[in-house]
Each structure stands twice: as C-alpha cells, then as structure tokens.
Design an enzyme around this catalytic site. Structure first.
Site, PDB file in Angstrom:
ATOM      1  N   GLY A  60       0.638  -1.312  -0.025  1.00 50.82           N
ATOM      2  CA  GLY A  60       0.051  -0.100  -0.039  1.00 50.82           C
ATOM      3  C   GLY A  60       0.798   1.225  -0.108  1.00 50.82           C
ATOM      4  CG  HIS A 112       9.869  -1.044  -0.329  1.00 55.91           C
ATOM      5  ND1 HIS A 112       8.854  -0.641  -0.007  1.00 55.91           N
ATOM      6  CD2 HIS A 112       9.857  -0.899  -1.803  1.00 55.91           C
ATOM      7  CE1 HIS A 112       8.056  -0.404  -0.788  1.00 55.91           C
ATOM      8  NE2 HIS A 112       8.566  -0.673  -1.857  1.00 55.91           N
ATOM      9  CB  SER A 142       0.156  -7.363  -4.528  1.00 57.60           C
ATOM     10  OG  SER A 142       0.236  -6.033  -4.753  1.00 57.60           O
ATOM     11  CE  LYS A 148      -8.368  -8.951  -9.674  1.00 60.90           C
ATOM     12  NZ  LYS A 148      -8.608 -10.182  -8.787  1.00 60.90           N
ATOM     13  N   GLY A 149      -6.635  -3.645  -5.893  1.00 57.95           N
ATOM     14  CA  GLY A 149      -6.421  -2.961  -4.467  1.00 57.95           C
ATOM     15  C   GLY A 149      -7.662  -3.758  -3.522  1.00 57.95           C
TER      16      GLY A 149
HETATM   17  P1  A3P Z   1      -2.944  -5.434  -5.725  1.00 54.97           P
HETATM   18  O1  A3P Z   1      -1.822  -5.778  -6.562  1.00 54.97           O
HETATM   19  O2  A3P Z   1      -3.456  -6.346  -4.688  1.00 54.97           O
HETATM   20  O3  A3P Z   1      -4.176  -4.838  -6.496  1.00 54.97           O
HETATM   21  P2  A3P Z   1       2.242  -0.796  -3.266  1.00 54.97           P
HETATM   22  O4  A3P Z   1       1.937   0.663  -3.492  1.00 54.97           O
HETATM   23  O5  A3P Z   1       2.894  -0.757  -1.916  1.00 54.97           O
HETATM   24  O6  A3P Z   1       3.438  -1.079  -4.377  1.00 54.97           O
HETATM   25  O7  A3P Z   1       1.363  -1.929  -3.110  1.00 54.97           O
HETATM   26  C1  A3P Z   1       0.682  -2.077  -4.340  1.00 54.97           C
HETATM   27  C2  A3P Z   1      -0.929  -2.700  -4.097  1.00 54.97           C
HETATM   28  O8  A3P Z   1      -1.613  -1.494  -3.439  1.00 54.97           O
HETATM   29  C3  A3P Z   1      -1.506  -2.986  -5.320  1.00 54.97           C
HETATM   30  O9  A3P Z   1      -2.530  -3.977  -4.776  1.00 54.97           O
HETATM   31  C4  A3P Z   1      -2.244  -1.877  -5.608  1.00 54.97           C
HETATM   32  O10 A3P Z   1      -3.136  -2.466  -6.618  1.00 54.97           O
HETATM   33  C5  A3P Z   1      -2.626  -1.275  -4.370  1.00 54.97           C
HETATM   34  N1  A3P Z   1      -3.104   0.046  -4.619  1.00 54.97           N
HETATM   35  C6  A3P Z   1      -2.471   1.081  -5.422  1.00 54.97           C
HETATM   36  N2  A3P Z   1      -2.988   2.134  -5.215  1.00 54.97           N
HETATM   37  C7  A3P Z   1      -4.010   1.988  -4.407  1.00 54.97           C
HETATM   38  C8  A3P Z   1      -4.750   3.069  -3.938  1.00 54.97           C
HETATM   39  N3  A3P Z   1      -4.992   4.093  -4.113  1.00 54.97           N
HETATM   40  N4  A3P Z   1      -5.699   2.365  -3.002  1.00 54.97           N
HETATM   41  C9  A3P Z   1      -5.885   0.979  -2.525  1.00 54.97           C
HETATM   42  N5  A3P Z   1      -4.998   0.201  -3.120  1.00 54.97           N
HETATM   43  C10 A3P Z   1      -4.044   0.807  -3.916  1.00 54.97           C
END
Ligand code: A3P
Length: 313
Positions: A68, A124, A155, A286-287
């Site tokens: 996230g 990270h 993810s 997808k989120g």
């Molecule tokens: P999914 O692959 O399960 O959809 P990070 O930003 O740490 O790389 O995490 C990526 C994950 O957060 C992905 O999950 C992504 O789709 C989701 N994500 C990105 N933007 C988001 C938002 N604005 N709200 C909720 N989830 C989000």
C-alpha cells in the site's frame, strides 16, 4: 539508482562475506543485516544509508513492497498539500505518487536533498537497517503500512511478472518459478526486502516503543474506514483537520482523490514507465482485500503457518 559494483575492492570484499540467492522471479538478492536486498541496487543502497542526513521534520513512509506504499504516498501528499486540492491543482493530477515521494534507497540522493521542507520520503528498508541517524538521532516521524502476507505475495507476483522484474533490464534472466515454488521461497523468507515477518515486526516494535514517532497502519483498516485513517494520519503529521474542513468535505475529497479507482484513470498513471522498468499502470491493479483467495488454495495459505481467515498479518 542502479550502479555497477565491479570497480570497488572494498565493496567486492564485503559482497564475498554475504549470502546471495535468487528471488522466485530470478532477481538476484543479497542478505544484509538479516534482510534480502536487490543486488543490483545494493551498492547505492549502502552509500545512501551511510550518507543520508535526516532533518527533524522529515516524514518517512515505510512499507514492505506491495503493502500500500503508493496509496500512502498519495494520501500523505494530499494531506500535506490539501490547499491545492480545492483549486483543482492537486499534484497527483500531473505526477505519479512515486514521483512526488521519492524512495530513500532508490532515488537520487541529490533529489532528496532538494525536496521542499518538510520532506516526505519513502522506504522499503527494514527498521533495523535504517541509518542510525534516522533511528537514534533525528526526530523525524515514520508512518508504516503493512498488509496481509498473502495479498502482499500475490500482489508482488503480478507486479513482478507484469514488469519482468526478475529478468532484469535486458530480458536475459532465467524464467520465473511457478506459484508453488515461489510461495515456498517466500515462506523461507528469501524475498525482496524480506523476511516480511521481521520487516513488520521491526516497525511494530518501534511503534510500541514510541507511538508518537512511529504510526503503524494496516492496509485492510485503511480500506475499511479510509476517512478515519486520513484524519489519524493528518493528526500524526501535525496537520489535523479543522471542523470547518471536515464540514467542507475536504477529508472525503482526499479519500476520493487517492482512491485506486480515481488514480488509475488519471492520464499520468495510465501510461509510461516509472524508474525505466516499471509500467506506471502496474502500480494500480485491483486494490482488493483477500484477493489471494483467487490464486492460492487454503493449503497453500496454511503453509505460511498463520491464520488467514482474518485480515491480520
Ligand atoms: P494489488 O496488486 O493487490 O491490487 P504498493 O503501492 O506498496 O506497491 O502496493 C501495491 C498494491 O496496492 C496493489 O495491490 C495496488 O493495486 C494497491 N493500490 C495502489 N494504489 C492504491 C490505492 N490508491 N488504494 C488502494 N490500493 C491501492
């Protein structure tokens, strides 16, 4: 910033003392301070950690990859710069959240130095591996976000395959391992920024020791009640919302602006690449909470040895 590491004898000597493995996607990793870091960035990570000078009003957004981070960056930028939103001038409309909030370990140190104060920087890197200057000497605050292990794994798998991360920049690497073997390697802890358990625990303990300095968030909680956490984050950052702002709907507007459904349709996030290898669109998949169920069996989930019926980590 990627760097070649074949010209520094001290660095080569250090490398010889460290364990090296491949992630399931073929990405070479090196174990440093108990955590697996990408070999291709290792030297620049070390030099950044050594040289970074925190400022007391810095805000560090920390996370395990795919927990996230992008969302948290969008929220923090929007909270700090909320005056721009009312005029339809949010920086998110023209820049990806990762451009607005650079990574401590991956972006140009000069760029970090010249960010407007108070700086918002992300990482990270595990808590234990953060520079002592951040952990011990500065007053800078940290917001950590974590996510269900299995959703994080799924993810990252999509993200890596979509961007061919393990095959490097020249498509010459080995093919990635299948889902079962990949999960196996994840369980062993050999994983980008892993182990995930120690990563989460490090920040959790830091939060317990000093909750005023380290805010600990869960992706699932944010999904459940985003407005509540936007208020919490704003108060932690030192910019609490006034009653007037609440009445005017500023909080709801930030929630809407930073939602995945909104960010993914912005032109700036639909095309192009980020750090020359990552498709910007792949940051917004997808989120969904519990998406792992679409890919992993209950047995596979049990192999992680935790109860995944709830949203806990
Ligand atoms: P999914 O692959 O399960 O959809 P990070 O930003 O740490 O790389 O995490 C990526 C994950 O957060 C992905 O999950 C992504 O789709 C989701 N994500 C990105 N933007 C988001 C938002 N604005 N709200 C909720 N989830 C989000």
């Amino acid at each position: 910033m990627e760097q070649k590491h074949d010209d520094d004898p001290n660095f080569l000597l250090l490398l010889q003392t460290l364990d090296q493995q491949k992630n399931w996607d073929g990405c070479p990793l090196v174990e440093y301070n108990g955590f697996w870091l990408p070999l291709r960035f290792f030297r620049s990570i070390l030099s950044t950690l050594k040289q970074f000078k925190p400022e007391n009003n810095d805000l560090l957004l920390a996370s395990f990859p795919k927990s996230g981070t992008t969302w948290l960056k969008a929220l923090a930028v929007s909270i700090a710069g909320r005056n721009t939103i009312a005029d339809g001038q949010s920086p998110l409309l023209n820049s990806n959240p990762h451009k607005l909030v650079p990574f401590l370990e991956y972006d140009d140190p000069d760029h970090l130095k010249h960010l407007p104060s108070p700086r918002i920087i992300s990482t990270h890197i595990s808590y234990k591996t953060l520079p002592e200057s951040i952990r011990e000497e500065s007053e800078c605050e940290i917001i950590y976000i974590c996510r269900n292990l299995l959703d994080t794994f799924v993810s990252y798998r999509h993200f890596s395959l979509d961007n061919k991360l393990g095959q490097g920049y020249d498509d010459a690497g080995p093919p990635p391992l299948g889902l079962d073997e990949a999960l196996d390697i994840f369980c062993q802890g050999i994983y980008m920024s892993g182990t995930i358990w120690d990563h989460v625990l490090g920040y959790w303990k830091a939060h317990l020791e000093d909750p005023q300095r380290v805010l600990f968030l869960k992706y699932e909680d944010l999904q459940e009640d985003t407005s509540f956490y936007v208020k919490k984050i704003a108060a932690f950052m030192g910019y609490p919302f006034s009653e007037e702002e609440d009445k005017q709907g500023v909080i709801e507007e930030i929630v809407r602006l930073c939602s995945i459904n909104n960010l993914k349709i912005l032109e700036v996030n639909k095309k192009g690449k980020f750090r020359s290898i990552v498709k910007t669109s792949s940051l917004f998949r997808k989120g969904e909470v519990g998406d792992w169920r679409n890919y992993l069996s209950a047995d596979m989930a049990r192999s992680l040895g935790t109860d995944h019926e709830d949203n806990g980590v």
